[in-house]
Scaffold this motif. Sequence first.
Motif, PDB file in Angstrom:
ATOM      1  N   GLU A 177       0.842  -1.217   0.000  1.00 25.53           N
ATOM      2  CA  GLU A 177       0.000   0.000   0.000  1.00 25.53           C
ATOM      3  C   GLU A 177       0.870   1.257   0.000  1.00 25.53           C
ATOM      4  N   GLU A 196      -2.967   4.534   3.860  1.00 22.89           N
ATOM      5  CA  GLU A 196      -4.419   4.757   3.952  1.00 22.89           C
ATOM      6  C   GLU A 196      -5.083   3.856   5.001  1.00 22.89           C
ATOM      7  N   SER A 197      -4.878   2.531   4.875  1.00 20.55           N
ATOM      8  CA  SER A 197      -5.648   1.617   5.747  1.00 20.55           C
ATOM      9  C   SER A 197      -4.834   1.197   6.978  1.00 20.55           C
ATOM     10  N   TYR A 255      -2.285  -5.779  10.294  1.00 20.35           N
ATOM     11  CA  TYR A 255      -2.200  -5.002   9.043  1.00 20.35           C
ATOM     12  C   TYR A 255      -1.209  -5.665   8.087  1.00 20.35           C
TER      13      TYR A 255
END
Length: 484
Positions: A177, A196-197, A255
């Motif tokens: 990402e 972002e996440s 994550y």
Amino acid sequence: MYIISNHFTMKQQNLSVYPTYSKNMSTMADHKTLHIAMYPFFAMGHFIPFLHISNKLAKRGHRISFLFPSKVLTKFEPQNLHPHLISFIPITVPQVDGLPSGAAITADVPSSLFPSIMTAMDLTQPIVEIHLRELKPHFVFFDFTHWMPALCRKLDIRSMFYVTSGAVNVAFLLTPEKKIMEKDDLELDVIMEPPESFPPCSIRLHAHEARIVSNNTRPFGVNISLPRRLVTSLTECDVIGIKTCTELEGPYCQYLKTQYKKEVILAGPTVTESPNLVLEEPFASFVASFKPGTLILCVLGSECVLKKDQYQELVLGLELTGFPFLAALKPPTDAETTESALPEGFQMRVKGKGLVFGGWVPQELILKHPSVGCFITHCGWGSLSQSITSPCQLVFLPNGVDQAVNARMFESDLKIGVEIKKRDDGFFSRDEVCKAVRAVMDVDSQIGKEVRANHAKYRELLLREGLEDSYIDKFVQKLLATLG
Ligand SMILES: C[C@@H]1O[C@H](OP(=O)(O)OP(=O)(O)OC[C@H]2O[C@@H](n3ccc(=O)[nH]c3=O)[C@H](O)[C@@H]2O)[C@H](O)[C@H](O)[C@H]1O
């Protein structure tokens, strides 16, 4: 172009070093006993955590074949707590043009030569293959050798990228990402912000730190940059292992699992069972001469070398605090010795209450001493792991970018210490050093109370009876499950 001065053949590789256990110890039939080969990057901050996990696994009866550059192997023998199960395999490392002869690990060279240490390690690939064909382990634990997963697949061995730097900085900097692979000229604000996440956090990089990341495109080893090398390792390995625990980094581990779509196995905080060594001179009597909780210990890892101006600001800041101090600082890049690097008259002024040592100190042992009241760390993960389980207060002075991410998490999320503030260009002053130390040492200030309470909470959590064992047992179960 790198000059390889030695041509290796099977007979030149000293294969008689293998343990005399029967080969069928590593047959698939016996799922209870694993055989794991270890091959960490040639750096103290990597060898030490790989040795910790080796001791933990050997304590449970598993076999370890630890591949070491021949030049440093004997240095680690005292830390091999299970020599009947952990075999050190000497690896003859090719001489690389530009590396001082005798240099084997990052601690032997300035950071400008770290890429050459990596090159020397890359050039051991043929030798490593010879050993792995002979050893036939179930797994290889590696980190910076991005070619290891492909080599393991060829030999039907599973590969684990064993992350020794903690999860948060890998998650912040090295996931698909973040696109650090695709573009070499990532905008600074993309680097400074979490992806972002990314899990909710208050971690941000400063512009001067982001510039280090964006410039980090030069080859680190043979024809590949360090970020690309690490993302390749993470992408191609069978399973990711991390020296951390959910209590500290749970969201970041999750994550990583989502980003890399593979198992992430946690080894726990692996608080070390350091061999029962005793603090020796010249440190023992110096450290013991101070009242409990008053001594400042300042150690910036095995690799950090400051410039002379920063070196002087740091030691003058220690003097300004008024507390006694012991600082282990390599002589700065622009000075020959510690004496020539220290400010005029400094040593006379601090005699008896301040010691600046230019070499290696037994950090873990000193941290355990009741005199130590504050630890200034560069936030290498190994030192942070030790700092959390130590009773002293914590001040953060990150040097590398992964250390900066660690420092932000420890100061702004865990709130267990204070980071020394730097200018926009990354420079820190003696006043900022003094301010940060006094803040955590002041039992009556709001910040002093907060960091003490939070630190005590995490220390108790990580030292909880059985926590270590439960992580390692689960770690082994997941390894066995990976074998199917
Ligand atoms: C994963 C990588 O580790 C690297 O190693 P480095 O040595 O800097 O730091 P630590 O991980 O704290 O490892 C340092 C280890 O050396 C020990 N020690 C160090 C100096 C000394 O004088 N005496 C000691 O006993 C210390 O106790 C710790 O165990 C970098 O941080 C890098 O950012 C990180 O990603």
